[in-house]
Write a protein that holds these residues in place. Structure first.
Motif, mmCIF file in Angstrom:
data_model
loop_
_atom_site.group_PDB
_atom_site.id
_atom_site.type_symbol
_atom_site.label_atom_id
_atom_site.label_comp_id
_atom_site.label_asym_id
_atom_site.label_seq_id
_atom_site.Cartn_x
_atom_site.Cartn_y
_atom_site.Cartn_z
ATOM 1 N N ALA A 99 0.850 -1.191 0.054
ATOM 2 C CA ALA A 99 0.079 -0.075 0.102
ATOM 3 C C ALA A 99 0.777 1.333 -0.131
ATOM 4 O O ALA A 99 0.604 2.182 -0.780
ATOM 5 N N ALA A 100 2.043 1.388 1.077
ATOM 6 C CA ALA A 100 2.753 2.355 0.894
ATOM 7 C C ALA A 100 3.530 2.648 -0.500
ATOM 8 O O ALA A 100 3.478 3.750 -1.022
ATOM 9 N N GLU A 101 4.119 1.491 -1.022
ATOM 10 C CA GLU A 101 4.689 1.736 -2.422
ATOM 11 C C GLU A 101 3.617 2.050 -3.498
ATOM 12 O O GLU A 101 4.113 2.957 -4.371
ATOM 13 N N ALA A 102 2.424 1.746 -3.462
ATOM 14 C CA ALA A 102 1.267 2.158 -4.394
ATOM 15 C C ALA A 102 1.034 3.670 -4.341
ATOM 16 O O ALA A 102 0.877 4.269 -5.178
ATOM 17 N N ALA A 103 0.981 4.293 -3.014
ATOM 18 C CA ALA A 103 0.855 5.444 -2.681
ATOM 19 C C ALA A 103 1.754 6.617 -3.326
ATOM 20 O O ALA A 103 1.631 7.386 -4.016
#
Length: 231
Positions: free
Chosen positions: A116-120
């Protein structure tokens, strides 16, 4: 006298037209995350390549996401170490199987948080080393025709800050009179004579006729793609 023969007859319809941008070759770029405009990298009239920089924005949200990404990476490393330890203790008969299952679940949760953090950050095109600044880039090669951002301006995610156009191909939109429509079909040849270019002519084929008639002008729009290699 002469024998009657069947021969093709060519008729011509004359109608006004407008030269417009190809709608598939226009990019309107907005901020990926709210923040302050810190630099302008391309102004109106500048030619940019695909992926070329347009402006730099500093965003507190991006900085927070970068911190979350670093924490998520650490969380994955810790969860993986816990799973390895729980597996080793189970194999030695010291720890029960449920400890291994719990450790595996913790690792899955940590990996989900990392994703999720990488996608953001992937949306804004930066990574864990970001200080909160990110660069707006152009998705296509072309010319900057509009700029709505200025240095020091706070911007949200609504509204385009830059507009980039690839003018190598254009569209001609023709106002076809209602009375002429029965004889008009996609694929017919079109000759465009441009008054502003000294009567220069462009050739193309009709590739679309609108299925509706303008109630005010009693015309339907026809579209002709035309090559424009010299811009």
């Amino acid at each position: 006298t002469a024998k009657a023969l069947a021969r093709p007859v060519e008729t011509t319809v004359t109608a006004p037209a407008r030269i417009v941008y190809d709608a598939t070759k226009i990019a309107r770029i907005n901020a990926r995350s709210p923040g302050m405009v810190r630099a302008i990298r391309a102004d109106v009239g500048a030619r940019v390549r695909a992926g070329g920089a347009l402006g730099v924005i500093e965003s507190a949200a991006v900085g927070a996401d970068a911190s979350s990404l670093r924490a998520a990476r650490t969380g994955v490393e810790v969860a993986r170490a816990n799973l390895d330890r729980a597996t080793r203790l189970r194999d030695e008969g010291i720890a029960p199987e449920r400890d291994v299952l719990a450790a595996r679940r913790e690792l899955d949760d940590a990996r989900a948080a990392l994703g999720a953090a990488e996608a953001a950050l992937g949306v804004v095109g930066t990574g864990a080393d970001s200080t909160g600044r990110y660069t707006l880039t152009s998705p296509i090669a072309g010319v900057v025709v509009r700029r709505g951002a200025t240095v020091g301006q706070f911007v949200g995610v609504d509204g385009a800050l830059f507009e980039v156009v690839d003018a190598s191909k254009m569209w001609a939109e023709i106002d076809i009179p209602e009375a002429e429509l029965p004889g008009i079909a996609v694929g017919q040849r079109v000759v465009l004579r441009v008054d502003g270019l000294g009567g220069r002519e462009f050739n193309g084929d009709l590739d679309y006729v609108a299925p509706e008639i303008d109630a005010r002008t009693r015309t339907a729009i026809g579209r002709v793609p035309i090559e424009n290699p010299d811009g």
